[in-house]
Design a protein around this motif. Structure first.
Motif, PDB file in Angstrom:
ATOM      1  N   ASP A 122       0.862  -1.181   0.000  1.00 48.81           N
ATOM      2  CA  ASP A 122       0.000   0.000   0.000  1.00 48.81           C
ATOM      3  C   ASP A 122       0.899   1.232   0.000  1.00 48.81           C
ATOM      4  OD1 ASP A 122      -1.922  -1.921   0.432  1.00 48.81           O
ATOM      5  OD2 ASP A 122      -2.307  -1.359   2.511  1.00 48.81           O
ATOM      6  N   ALA A 123       0.395   2.332  -0.537  1.00 48.09           N
ATOM      7  CA  ALA A 123       1.197   3.553  -0.565  1.00 48.09           C
ATOM      8  C   ALA A 123       0.279   4.767  -0.664  1.00 48.09           C
ATOM      9  CB  ALA A 123       2.177   3.539  -1.737  1.00 48.09           C
ATOM     10  N   THR A 124       0.840   5.921  -0.368  1.00 45.47           N
ATOM     11  CA  THR A 124       0.142   7.187  -0.556  1.00 45.47           C
ATOM     12  C   THR A 124       0.438   7.716  -1.947  1.00 45.47           C
ATOM     13  OG1 THR A 124       0.334   7.704   1.799  1.00 45.47           O
ATOM     14  CG2 THR A 124      -0.116   9.535   0.337  1.00 45.47           C
ATOM     15  N   GLY A 125      -0.571   8.266  -2.610  1.00 47.08           N
ATOM     16  CA  GLY A 125      -0.384   8.793  -3.952  1.00 47.08           C
ATOM     17  C   GLY A 125      -0.825  10.239  -4.068  1.00 47.08           C
ATOM     18  N   ARG A 126      -0.497  10.839  -5.186  1.00 52.08           N
ATOM     19  CA  ARG A 126      -0.919  12.205  -5.491  1.00 52.08           C
ATOM     20  C   ARG A 126      -1.982  12.155  -6.577  1.00 52.08           C
ATOM     21  NH1 ARG A 126      -0.147  16.853  -2.744  1.00 52.08           N
ATOM     22  NH2 ARG A 126      -0.537  17.843  -4.750  1.00 52.08           N
ATOM     23  N   ILE A 127      -3.110  12.804  -6.335  1.00 58.31           N
ATOM     24  CA  ILE A 127      -4.224  12.756  -7.273  1.00 58.31           C
ATOM     25  C   ILE A 127      -3.849  13.352  -8.618  1.00 58.31           C
ATOM     26  CG2 ILE A 127      -6.517  13.745  -7.735  1.00 58.31           C
ATOM     27  CD1 ILE A 127      -7.025  13.337  -4.671  1.00 58.31           C
ATOM     28  N   ASN A 128      -3.127  14.489  -8.620  1.00 60.31           N
ATOM     29  CA  ASN A 128      -2.788  15.113  -9.901  1.00 60.31           C
ATOM     30  C   ASN A 128      -1.862  14.225 -10.734  1.00 60.31           C
ATOM     31  OD1 ASN A 128      -0.799  15.512  -7.987  1.00 60.31           O
ATOM     32  ND2 ASN A 128      -0.270  17.576  -8.664  1.00 60.31           N
ATOM     33  N   VAL A 129      -1.036  13.406 -10.077  1.00 61.55           N
ATOM     34  CA  VAL A 129      -0.158  12.486 -10.799  1.00 61.55           C
ATOM     35  C   VAL A 129      -0.948  11.304 -11.345  1.00 61.55           C
ATOM     36  CG1 VAL A 129       1.797  10.895 -10.571  1.00 61.55           C
ATOM     37  CG2 VAL A 129       1.889  13.155  -9.497  1.00 61.55           C
ATOM     38  N   LEU A 130      -1.776  10.709 -10.514  1.00 64.62           N
ATOM     39  CA  LEU A 130      -2.502   9.500 -10.908  1.00 64.62           C
ATOM     40  C   LEU A 130      -3.652   9.796 -11.859  1.00 64.62           C
ATOM     41  CD1 LEU A 130      -2.462   7.708  -7.447  1.00 64.62           C
ATOM     42  CD2 LEU A 130      -1.081   7.173  -9.466  1.00 64.62           C
ATOM     43  N   ALA A 131      -4.238  10.992 -11.770  1.00 68.85           N
ATOM     44  CA  ALA A 131      -5.322  11.346 -12.699  1.00 68.85           C
ATOM     45  C   ALA A 131      -4.802  11.445 -14.122  1.00 68.85           C
ATOM     46  CB  ALA A 131      -5.973  12.662 -12.275  1.00 68.85           C
ATOM     47  N   GLY A 132      -3.544  11.873 -14.268  1.00 66.91           N
ATOM     48  CA  GLY A 132      -2.976  12.031 -15.604  1.00 66.91           C
ATOM     49  C   GLY A 132      -2.083  10.897 -16.046  1.00 66.91           C
ATOM     50  N   ALA A 133      -1.964   9.852 -15.222  1.00 71.39           N
ATOM     51  CA  ALA A 133      -1.097   8.724 -15.577  1.00 71.39           C
ATOM     52  C   ALA A 133      -1.695   7.918 -16.722  1.00 71.39           C
ATOM     53  CB  ALA A 133      -0.882   7.827 -14.362  1.00 71.39           C
ATOM     54  N   SER A 134      -0.843   7.267 -17.473  1.00 74.62           N
ATOM     55  CA  SER A 134      -1.315   6.433 -18.584  1.00 74.62           C
ATOM     56  C   SER A 134      -1.961   5.160 -18.050  1.00 74.62           C
ATOM     57  CB  SER A 134      -0.138   6.069 -19.492  1.00 74.62           C
ATOM     58  OG  SER A 134       0.774   5.226 -18.800  1.00 74.62           O
ATOM     59  N   ASP A 135      -2.787   4.539 -18.868  1.00 72.71           N
ATOM     60  CA  ASP A 135      -3.384   3.256 -18.496  1.00 72.71           C
ATOM     61  C   ASP A 135      -2.292   2.222 -18.246  1.00 72.71           C
ATOM     62  OD1 ASP A 135      -5.901   4.345 -18.791  1.00 72.71           O
ATOM     63  OD2 ASP A 135      -6.209   3.540 -20.810  1.00 72.71           O
ATOM     64  N   GLU A 136      -1.222   2.292 -19.029  1.00 75.12           N
ATOM     65  CA  GLU A 136      -0.116   1.339 -18.889  1.00 75.12           C
ATOM     66  C   GLU A 136       0.528   1.447 -17.515  1.00 75.12           C
ATOM     67  OE1 GLU A 136       4.157   0.689 -18.634  1.00 75.12           O
ATOM     68  OE2 GLU A 136       3.326   2.669 -19.128  1.00 75.12           O
ATOM     69  N   LEU A 137       0.657   2.686 -16.989  1.00 79.48           N
ATOM     70  CA  LEU A 137       1.270   2.867 -15.682  1.00 79.48           C
ATOM     71  C   LEU A 137       0.376   2.313 -14.575  1.00 79.48           C
ATOM     72  CD1 LEU A 137       3.651   3.939 -14.073  1.00 79.48           C
ATOM     73  CD2 LEU A 137       2.508   6.163 -13.969  1.00 79.48           C
ATOM     74  N   LEU A 138      -0.929   2.512 -14.686  1.00 82.92           N
ATOM     75  CA  LEU A 138      -1.845   1.957 -13.687  1.00 82.92           C
ATOM     76  C   LEU A 138      -1.832   0.429 -13.733  1.00 82.92           C
ATOM     77  CD1 LEU A 138      -4.938   4.352 -13.859  1.00 82.92           C
ATOM     78  CD2 LEU A 138      -2.884   4.515 -12.454  1.00 82.92           C
ATOM     79  N   ASP A 139      -1.780  -0.128 -14.925  1.00 81.57           N
ATOM     80  CA  ASP A 139      -1.675  -1.591 -15.055  1.00 81.57           C
ATOM     81  C   ASP A 139      -0.379  -2.089 -14.420  1.00 81.57           C
ATOM     82  OD1 ASP A 139      -4.102  -1.777 -16.368  1.00 81.57           O
ATOM     83  OD2 ASP A 139      -3.205  -1.721 -18.376  1.00 81.57           O
ATOM     84  N   LEU A 140       0.708  -1.320 -14.573  1.00 79.39           N
ATOM     85  CA  LEU A 140       1.990  -1.690 -13.992  1.00 79.39           C
ATOM     86  C   LEU A 140       1.922  -1.666 -12.467  1.00 79.39           C
ATOM     87  CD1 LEU A 140       4.945  -2.440 -14.514  1.00 79.39           C
ATOM     88  CD2 LEU A 140       5.469   0.020 -14.611  1.00 79.39           C
ATOM     89  N   MET A 141       1.200  -0.695 -11.910  1.00 76.56           N
ATOM     90  CA  MET A 141       1.007  -0.658 -10.459  1.00 76.56           C
ATOM     91  C   MET A 141       0.341  -1.936  -9.981  1.00 76.56           C
ATOM     92  SD  MET A 141      -0.286   3.293  -9.902  1.00 76.56           S
ATOM     93  CE  MET A 141      -0.926   2.916  -8.272  1.00 76.56           C
ATOM     94  N   MET A 142      -0.686  -2.351 -10.678  1.00 76.21           N
ATOM     95  CA  MET A 142      -1.406  -3.566 -10.305  1.00 76.21           C
ATOM     96  C   MET A 142      -0.500  -4.794 -10.425  1.00 76.21           C
ATOM     97  SD  MET A 142      -4.356  -4.517  -9.224  1.00 76.21           S
ATOM     98  CE  MET A 142      -5.346  -6.015  -9.054  1.00 76.21           C
ATOM     99  N   ALA A 143       0.258  -4.871 -11.528  1.00 77.97           N
ATOM    100  CA  ALA A 143       1.147  -6.011 -11.734  1.00 77.97           C
ATOM    101  C   ALA A 143       2.258  -6.054 -10.695  1.00 77.97           C
ATOM    102  CB  ALA A 143       1.744  -5.960 -13.143  1.00 77.97           C
ATOM    103  N   ALA A 144       2.638  -4.877 -10.176  1.00 74.36           N
ATOM    104  CA  ALA A 144       3.725  -4.799  -9.207  1.00 74.36           C
ATOM    105  C   ALA A 144       3.277  -5.147  -7.795  1.00 74.36           C
ATOM    106  CB  ALA A 144       4.330  -3.401  -9.222  1.00 74.36           C
TER     107      ALA A 144
END
Length: 302
Positions: A122-144
């Motif tokens: 688990d981690a803390t995130g920044r909304i402005n970073v995650l709102a603009g992140a690519s789908d690939e990066l979010l998928d990578l978070m899940m895979a990690a």
């Protein structure tokens, strides 16, 4: 605003990557059990570049503190140690910046994927970073192995968000939370009721946003939950000086003897139950607490 001093490196910890791994034999409660899972806390960064007006970590409050991020290989070394020597099944990154820089995120996330440690985190995130992140990066978070991201949402009012210098909007909040839950990552949203200058309508907008996030994520693979708090001012923050200028007294803002009524809160509450008892917005303290108890009761029933 606090007086800006020149940075003094003597006030900083040594190079964070040169420091040895933490000797957890000195920590009686880490690793710890969380819902049957053995979890351990970790810090992947020091300092914060953001200036949220209510936060003790605000950059304007800490001019001597530079942002220092640990290298991915050092993070993985400690994660491996936690998994193999301490049996930790999950890691909680307790610093503010683990998911705040897309370039470093990619490198660290790929290191988790390559290591195949069977550890979720688990981690803390920044909304402005995650709102603009690519789908690939979010998928990578899940895979990690990302299980849950904690987001400082604070308010459902764009004006209040600007006032506290969050550098986010309500639209970004909804977008980021929905995207994370859609890929299967849980979200914990932090909210503050009774912020300075908050009107009755803006107070209600925060409660409305919480319920909206429950609704828009209902049925998605990831779960949204809220954690709400009553506003408290802290010395050294940008808010502190504004409140002093508005006529609030330092001793009164540091007096936490006004305890919240335990009748309003369940024993397993997620909120801290101490307060100054001072009113900082239009909603009286009693109203703030009733709504705080109400929204957390709704959360527990979900």
């Amino acid at each position: 605003m606090p007086t800006v001093r020149s940075r003094d490196r003597l006030l900083l910890a040594p190079d964070v990557d040169a420091m040895p791994l933490l000797d957890r034999s000195h920590l009686d409660q880490d690793p710890y059990r969380d819902g049957g899972v053995l979890e351990s806390a970790m810090v992947a960064s020091r300092g914060c570049p953001f200036d949220c007006s209510f936060c003790g970590a605000a950059v304007s409050s800490n001019p001597d503190v530079t942002v220092r991020m640990r290298r991915p290989d050092r993070v993985m070394e400690e994660t491996f140690d936690l998994r193999t020597r301490h049996g930790a099944q999950r890691v909680r990154f307790v610093d503010d910046l683990f998911l705040a820089n897309q370039r470093l995120m990619r490198t660290t996330l790929k290191a988790f994927v390559d290591a195949r440690l069977d550890v979720r985190w688990d981690a803390t995130g920044r909304i402005n970073v995650l709102a603009g992140a690519s789908d690939e990066l979010l998928d990578l978070m899940m895979a990690a192995g990302c299980r849950e991201v904690a987001l400082g949402i604070e308010s459902g009012s764009d004006r209040v968000l600007r006032y506290v210098d969050k550098k986010i909007t309500v639209a970004q909040i909804v977008h980021a939370v929905t995207r994370l839950c859609r890929v299967g990552i849980d979200v914990k949203g932090y909210f503050i009721l009774g912020l300075p200058t908050e009107t009755h309508e803006e107070h209600q907008a925060t409660l409305t946003l919480i319920r909206r996030l429950w609704d828009v994520t209902n049925g998605l693979p990831g779960r949204f939950r809220c954690s709400a708090f009553e506003y408290r001012p802290y010395p050294g923050t940008p808010d502190w000086q504004r409140l002093l200028d508005a006529g609030y007294l330092p001793d009164a803002m540091l007096d936490y003897s006004d305890q919240m009524d335990d009748v309003l809160f369940s024993p397993d509450r997620d909120e801290f139950n101490f307060s100054t008892g001072l009113q900082f917005g239009e909603v009286a303290v009693g109203g703030v607490r009733r709504n705080l108890a109400m929204i957390m009761a709704e959360q527990r029933l979900r």
